[in-house]
Scaffold this motif. Structure first.
Motif, PDB file in Angstrom:
ATOM      1  N   GLU A 148       0.853  -1.206   0.000  1.00 46.62           N
ATOM      2  CA  GLU A 148       0.000   0.000   0.000  1.00 46.62           C
ATOM      3  C   GLU A 148       0.886   1.253   0.000  1.00 46.62           C
ATOM      4  N   ALA A 149       1.955   1.246   0.806  1.00 46.14           N
ATOM      5  CA  ALA A 149       2.854   2.397   0.870  1.00 46.14           C
ATOM      6  C   ALA A 149       3.544   2.616  -0.471  1.00 46.14           C
ATOM      7  N   ALA A 150       4.059   1.540  -1.068  1.00 46.65           N
ATOM      8  CA  ALA A 150       4.713   1.648  -2.373  1.00 46.65           C
ATOM      9  C   ALA A 150       3.725   2.116  -3.433  1.00 46.65           C
ATOM     10  N   SER A 151       2.489   1.652  -3.346  1.00 45.87           N
ATOM     11  CA  SER A 151       1.453   2.034  -4.295  1.00 45.87           C
ATOM     12  C   SER A 151       1.214   3.534  -4.290  1.00 45.87           C
ATOM     13  N   ARG A 152       1.496   4.148  -3.148  1.00 43.06           N
ATOM     14  CA  ARG A 152       1.302   5.592  -3.003  1.00 43.06           C
ATOM     15  C   ARG A 152       2.617   6.363  -3.114  1.00 43.06           C
ATOM     16  N   GLY A 153       3.670   5.682  -3.595  1.00 45.55           N
ATOM     17  CA  GLY A 153       4.917   6.370  -3.918  1.00 45.55           C
ATOM     18  C   GLY A 153       6.069   6.199  -2.951  1.00 45.55           C
ATOM     19  N   ALA A 154       5.879   5.526  -1.824  1.00 41.75           N
ATOM     20  CA  ALA A 154       6.979   5.358  -0.872  1.00 41.75           C
ATOM     21  C   ALA A 154       8.095   4.531  -1.499  1.00 41.75           C
ATOM     22  N   SER A 155       9.321   4.943  -1.238  1.00 43.54           N
ATOM     23  CA  SER A 155      10.491   4.205  -1.711  1.00 43.54           C
ATOM     24  C   SER A 155      11.723   4.756  -0.988  1.00 43.54           C
ATOM     25  N   PRO A 156      12.566   3.887  -0.459  1.00 43.52           N
ATOM     26  CA  PRO A 156      12.442   2.443  -0.453  1.00 43.52           C
ATOM     27  C   PRO A 156      11.394   1.976   0.558  1.00 43.52           C
ATOM     28  N   VAL A 157      10.949   0.746   0.340  1.00 43.62           N
ATOM     29  CA  VAL A 157      10.019   0.094   1.253  1.00 43.62           C
ATOM     30  C   VAL A 157      10.726  -1.144   1.782  1.00 43.62           C
ATOM     31  N   HIS A 158      10.869  -1.207   3.096  1.00 38.73           N
ATOM     32  CA  HIS A 158      11.506  -2.356   3.739  1.00 38.73           C
ATOM     33  C   HIS A 158      10.473  -3.101   4.569  1.00 38.73           C
ATOM     34  N   LEU A 159      10.543  -4.426   4.537  1.00 37.40           N
ATOM     35  CA  LEU A 159       9.619  -5.281   5.272  1.00 37.40           C
ATOM     36  C   LEU A 159      10.414  -6.195   6.182  1.00 37.40           C
ATOM     37  N   VAL A 160       9.931  -6.375   7.408  1.00 35.97           N
ATOM     38  CA  VAL A 160      10.569  -7.285   8.354  1.00 35.97           C
ATOM     39  C   VAL A 160       9.522  -8.292   8.812  1.00 35.97           C
ATOM     40  N   GLU A 161       9.824  -9.559   8.592  1.00 35.23           N
ATOM     41  CA  GLU A 161       8.948 -10.654   9.003  1.00 35.23           C
ATOM     42  C   GLU A 161       9.818 -11.792   9.518  1.00 35.23           C
ATOM     43  N   MET A 162       9.495 -12.305  10.683  1.00 35.97           N
ATOM     44  CA  MET A 162      10.292 -13.357  11.291  1.00 35.97           C
ATOM     45  C   MET A 162       9.969 -14.747  10.743  1.00 35.97           C
ATOM     46  N   ASP A 163       8.736 -14.984  10.374  1.00 32.57           N
ATOM     47  CA  ASP A 163       8.281 -16.316   9.970  1.00 32.57           C
ATOM     48  C   ASP A 163       8.772 -16.650   8.556  1.00 32.57           C
ATOM     49  N   ARG A 164       9.755 -17.535   8.477  1.00 31.11           N
ATOM     50  CA  ARG A 164      10.317 -17.944   7.179  1.00 31.11           C
ATOM     51  C   ARG A 164       9.265 -18.575   6.276  1.00 31.11           C
ATOM     52  N   GLY A 165       8.224 -19.154   6.856  1.00 35.16           N
ATOM     53  CA  GLY A 165       7.154 -19.771   6.079  1.00 35.16           C
ATOM     54  C   GLY A 165       6.357 -18.768   5.258  1.00 35.16           C
ATOM     55  N   LYS A 166       6.479 -17.487   5.565  1.00 30.46           N
ATOM     56  CA  LYS A 166       5.754 -16.443   4.839  1.00 30.46           C
ATOM     57  C   LYS A 166       6.578 -15.829   3.714  1.00 30.46           C
ATOM     58  N   LYS A 167       7.862 -16.170   3.659  1.00 30.08           N
ATOM     59  CA  LYS A 167       8.780 -15.526   2.711  1.00 30.08           C
ATOM     60  C   LYS A 167       8.323 -15.652   1.259  1.00 30.08           C
ATOM     61  N   ASP A 168       8.027 -16.858   0.797  1.00 28.03           N
ATOM     62  CA  ASP A 168       7.647 -17.047  -0.613  1.00 28.03           C
ATOM     63  C   ASP A 168       6.388 -16.266  -0.971  1.00 28.03           C
ATOM     64  N   THR A 169       5.413 -16.263  -0.079  1.00 31.03           N
ATOM     65  CA  THR A 169       4.169 -15.535  -0.347  1.00 31.03           C
ATOM     66  C   THR A 169       4.426 -14.030  -0.397  1.00 31.03           C
ATOM     67  N   ILE A 170       5.205 -13.513   0.552  1.00 28.38           N
ATOM     68  CA  ILE A 170       5.509 -12.074   0.542  1.00 28.38           C
ATOM     69  C   ILE A 170       6.247 -11.710  -0.741  1.00 28.38           C
ATOM     70  N   GLU A 171       7.229 -12.513  -1.128  1.00 27.33           N
ATOM     71  CA  GLU A 171       7.974 -12.224  -2.359  1.00 27.33           C
ATOM     72  C   GLU A 171       7.058 -12.259  -3.578  1.00 27.33           C
ATOM     73  N   LYS A 172       6.116 -13.198  -3.619  1.00 28.24           N
ATOM     74  CA  LYS A 172       5.153 -13.258  -4.724  1.00 28.24           C
ATOM     75  C   LYS A 172       4.290 -11.992  -4.716  1.00 28.24           C
ATOM     76  N   ASN A 173       3.828 -11.570  -3.530  1.00 31.46           N
ATOM     77  CA  ASN A 173       3.027 -10.347  -3.427  1.00 31.46           C
ATOM     78  C   ASN A 173       3.816  -9.121  -3.870  1.00 31.46           C
ATOM     79  N   LEU A 174       5.108  -9.104  -3.610  1.00 33.17           N
ATOM     80  CA  LEU A 174       5.960  -7.962  -3.962  1.00 33.17           C
ATOM     81  C   LEU A 174       6.370  -7.959  -5.437  1.00 33.17           C
ATOM     82  N   SER A 175       6.103  -9.035  -6.147  1.00 33.20           N
ATOM     83  CA  SER A 175       6.655  -9.209  -7.500  1.00 33.20           C
ATOM     84  C   SER A 175       6.286  -8.086  -8.475  1.00 33.20           C
TER      85      SER A 175
END
Length: 187
Positions: free
Chosen positions: A56-83
């Motif tokens: 949502e932040a990037a969609s409105r022009g924010a850059s850079p956008v950094h994300l922190v998530e501890m759960d490694r099981g979410k990595k592939d989904t987050i990367e797909k969402n960020l694609s």
């Protein structure tokens, strides 16, 4: 889930496996309406989950956008969402506390959406302030359950409450970095 505004409006976001409590569309839309355009603003999304708030932040022009998530099981989904996100972005798969202790940059906006069961969430705000992670006049925004609202002070070191919003049983608090508690070496 869908992105609610900006250049990626209506893009679908998938939820990762595991425990997740995605920010409600209505709350996200309101949050970013309050923030307005974010061109040239750096954005840190703590406890990213699906990555929806960062997108949502990037969609409105924010850059850079950094994300922190501890759960490694979410990595592939987050990367797909960020694609499809063209803005500069980086996903850190690590503990939020470790990230806050090791981060060497400042952000214009830091958004934290810790698990509602996490105790002592206020320590996150203290670490953000103590480690000088916000730009002058930068915002720290935290989402937590209504039952915890009375435990949050109006001032946390250099962070001063500037807005508070209620969405159902959830609270968003907005703190502005006024820089008053910085040491000489941070100036």
């Amino acid at each position: 889930m869908r992105i609610t505004g900006g250049q990626y409006c209506r893009r679908n976001i998938i939820c990762p496996p595991g425990i997740i409590r995605p920010a409600m569309d209505r709350m996200r839309e309101s949050l970013f309406s309050i923030l307005g355009p974010l061109y040239g603003t750096s954005f840190l999304d703590l406890f990213s989950g699906s990555g929806c708030v960062a997108i949502e932040a990037a969609s409105r022009g924010a850059s850079p956008v950094h994300l922190v998530e501890m759960d490694r099981g979410k990595k592939d989904t987050i990367e797909k969402n960020l694609s499809f996100v063209k803005e500069e972005k980086h996903l850190f798969i690590m503990d939020v506390n470790r990230y806050l202790a090791s981060c060497a940059r400042k952000y214009g906006i830091i958004y934290a959406d810790p698990p509602f069961k996490l105790e002592d969430k206020i320590k996150i705000a203290h670490k953000v302030s103590k480690n000088g992670l916000l730009e002058d006049e930068g915002l720290f925004i935290i989402h937590f359950p209504e039952e915890e609202d009375s435990s949050w002070p109006d001032k946390i070191e250099s962070l001063k409450l500037c807005d508070r919003r209620k969405y159902g049983r959830s609270i968003l608090r907005f703190y502005k970095n006024d820089g008053e508690n910085r040491t000489d070496e941070q100036l």
